[in-house]
Design an enzyme around this catalytic site. Structure first.
Site, PDB file in Angstrom:
ATOM      1  N   MET A  38      -1.345   9.322   5.270  1.00 63.03           N
ATOM      2  CA  MET A  38      -2.527   8.542   5.557  1.00 63.03           C
ATOM      3  C   MET A  38      -2.764   7.580   4.393  1.00 63.03           C
ATOM      4  SD  MET A  38      -6.515   9.775   6.009  1.00 63.03           S
ATOM      5  CE  MET A  38      -6.046  11.105   7.040  1.00 63.03           C
ATOM      6  N   PRO A  39      -2.527   6.284   4.573  1.00 64.64           N
ATOM      7  CA  PRO A  39      -2.788   5.315   3.507  1.00 64.64           C
ATOM      8  C   PRO A  39      -4.289   5.207   3.208  1.00 64.64           C
ATOM      9  CG  PRO A  39      -1.341   4.371   5.153  1.00 64.64           C
ATOM     10  CD  PRO A  39      -1.862   5.649   5.712  1.00 64.64           C
ATOM     11  N   PHE A  40      -4.598   5.123   1.928  1.00 64.83           N
ATOM     12  CA  PHE A  40      -5.974   5.009   1.471  1.00 64.83           C
ATOM     13  C   PHE A  40      -6.030   3.872   0.466  1.00 64.83           C
ATOM     14  CE2 PHE A  40      -9.330   5.942  -1.541  1.00 64.83           C
ATOM     15  CZ  PHE A  40     -10.390   6.305  -0.732  1.00 64.83           C
TER      16      PHE A  40
END
Length: 63
Positions: free
Chosen positions: A1-3
């Site tokens: 999950m890119p943040f």
């Protein structure tokens, strides 16, 4: 999950912040192939007196 965590000097409009979220999300989807639904963008607005540029606050510089 890119943040993605973005720091901005305070004063941007809600529309400007929404555009940042939209465009950063699109860039991460394109760059890493993550599903849009998995991308998270966090914007932190920093008071001008707490943002330093070349030893002076952004507020003192009139930014």
């Amino acid at each position: 999950m890119p943040f993605a965590q973005i720091y901005l000097i305070e004063g941007r409009t809600e529309e400007q912040r929404a555009a940042v979220i939209e465009k950063v999300t699109a860039a991460l989807v394109e760059a890493v192939g993550a599903p849009k639904e998995n991308v998270r963008v966090w914007i932190t607005e920093v008071p001008k007196e707490n943002w330093g540029i070349a030893g002076v606050s952004a507020k003192a510089l009139g930014r």
